[in-house]
Enzyme design. Structure first.
Site, PDB file in Angstrom:
ATOM      1  N   LYS A 226       0.820  -1.208   0.000  1.00 55.85           N
ATOM      2  CA  LYS A 226       0.000   0.000   0.000  1.00 55.85           C
ATOM      3  C   LYS A 226       0.861   1.268   0.000  1.00 55.85           C
ATOM      4  O   LYS A 226       2.014   1.270   0.422  1.00 55.85           O
ATOM      5  CB  LYS A 226      -0.937   0.008   1.206  1.00 55.85           C
ATOM      6  CG  LYS A 226      -2.028  -1.062   1.145  1.00 55.85           C
ATOM      7  CD  LYS A 226      -3.032  -0.780   0.043  1.00 55.85           C
ATOM      8  CE  LYS A 226      -4.081  -1.867  -0.111  1.00 55.85           C
ATOM      9  NZ  LYS A 226      -5.040  -1.919   0.985  1.00 55.85           N
ATOM     10  N   ARG A 267      -4.054 -10.417   4.046  1.00 54.74           N
ATOM     11  CA  ARG A 267      -4.252 -10.417   2.589  1.00 54.74           C
ATOM     12  C   ARG A 267      -2.994  -9.842   1.954  1.00 54.74           C
ATOM     13  O   ARG A 267      -2.696  -8.654   2.108  1.00 54.74           O
ATOM     14  CB  ARG A 267      -5.491  -9.581   2.239  1.00 54.74           C
ATOM     15  CG  ARG A 267      -5.855  -9.599   0.767  1.00 54.74           C
ATOM     16  CD  ARG A 267      -7.133  -8.804   0.517  1.00 54.74           C
ATOM     17  NE  ARG A 267      -7.507  -8.830  -0.888  1.00 54.74           N
ATOM     18  CZ  ARG A 267      -7.075  -7.962  -1.801  1.00 54.74           C
ATOM     19  NH1 ARG A 267      -6.250  -6.986  -1.438  1.00 54.74           N
ATOM     20  NH2 ARG A 267      -7.458  -8.058  -3.060  1.00 54.74           N
TER      21      ARG A 267
END
Length: 290
Positions: A226, A267
């Site tokens: 991210k 995840r």
């Protein structure tokens, strides 16, 4: 909090962190740029599913529509064309399979194929989505917090402390499912790292993750590659975020911190590296081995 996640075909033991391998059946993923997806060579993404399992993934999460900041909506027919061949292959592999979608039509087709989990960035807020999940007797569901929508979430992110708003949203979304008759053992929550939050707000959610666990549902942590990690690890004096290709180590570190703070589903794109790091973490913490 239940020690397992009930899904269509599996009860997933959550007494230790589980690794969910990301499979992007899309040419415009923020993380891999479509390197595993080719309309002319569909076997590439199928082979990627197989490799993630060899690397140690406990389950697979398959999505056909990018939800990176600024991404446009994808027509239903195109999403189905992308994900159906991958889902048909994945459900034969003997592990839980999740479909990453917000469209009720895709959810229904996926469940009819035997898919185990609905992973929805809209938390079943789109018309028709909640009834699809509620009508299924066992499927798992992951409810994620997203501020605004993918087109605008980072143009106008949240302001101030995000924890109260994220907590209240997830509590409300989960309660809506319970009210519809869905057993709480089927529900996992995701605070939505990167979805309409600033860098500081994303790390606030990690720092205060225990407050979300107090809701009584298992947590999924989605830190992999991210932009918050890219910003936090920006080379000194460069003013530029860490390149995507160099975010493996920060991603693994964030996953371990999330696991240490109680997340039970991680995840990730980099399955092998995450699994190896978890082996060290579990050995040091004295929990059950991976």
């Amino acid at each position: 909090m239940t020690p397992f996640w009930q899904t269509s075909r599996f009860q997933i033991d959550l007494s230790r962190p589980r690794v969910m391998g990301i499979v992007n059946a899309t040419p415009d993923s923020f993380a891999d740029g479509g390197v595993y997806f080719s309309e002319s060579k569909p076997s590439t993404v199928l082979a990627h599913c197989d490799q993630l399992l060899k690397d140690g993934a406990d389950m697979l999460d398959i999505g056909g529509e990018s939800t990176r900041p600024g991404s446009p909506p994808l027509p239903l027919a195109e999403e189905l064309a992308r994900v159906l061949p991958v889902l048909r292959h994945a459900v034969t592999l003997g592990v839980p399979v999740s479909v990453d979608t917000y469209k009720p039509e895709v959810m229904q087709v996926a469940l009819d194929l035997g898919v185990d989990i609905i992973n929805d960035v809209w938390a079943l807020r789109r018309p028709g989505a909640l009834p699809v999940v509620a009508a299924h007797p066992r499927c798992g569901v992951c409810l994620m917090h997203m501020h605004r929508d993918p087109q605008t979430m980072q143009v106008a992110p949240m302001t101030g402390s995000v924890l109260p708003a994220v907590r209240a949203f997830l509590q409300s979304a989960a309660q809506a499912l319970l009210d519809a008759g869905v057993d709480r053992s089927r529900v996992v929550l995701d605070p939505g790292i990167g979805f309409g939050k600033t860098v500081a707000q994303n790390f606030e959610l990690l720092r205060e993750q225990h407050s979300l666990l107090d809701l009584g549902f298992p947590l999924l942590a989605g830190w992999s590659r991210k932009s918050a990690l890219g910003a936090a690890c920006s080379p000194a004096g460069s003013g530029e975020p860490l390149p995507m290709s160099e975010r493996v180590l920060p991603s693994v570190a964030a996953a371990l911190l999330a696991a240490e703070r109680g997340a039970r589903v991680l995840r990730v794109h980099d399955v092998r590296e995450t699994v190896l790091a978890l082996k060290v973490w579990t050995a040091a913490s004295g929990t059950r081995p991976i």
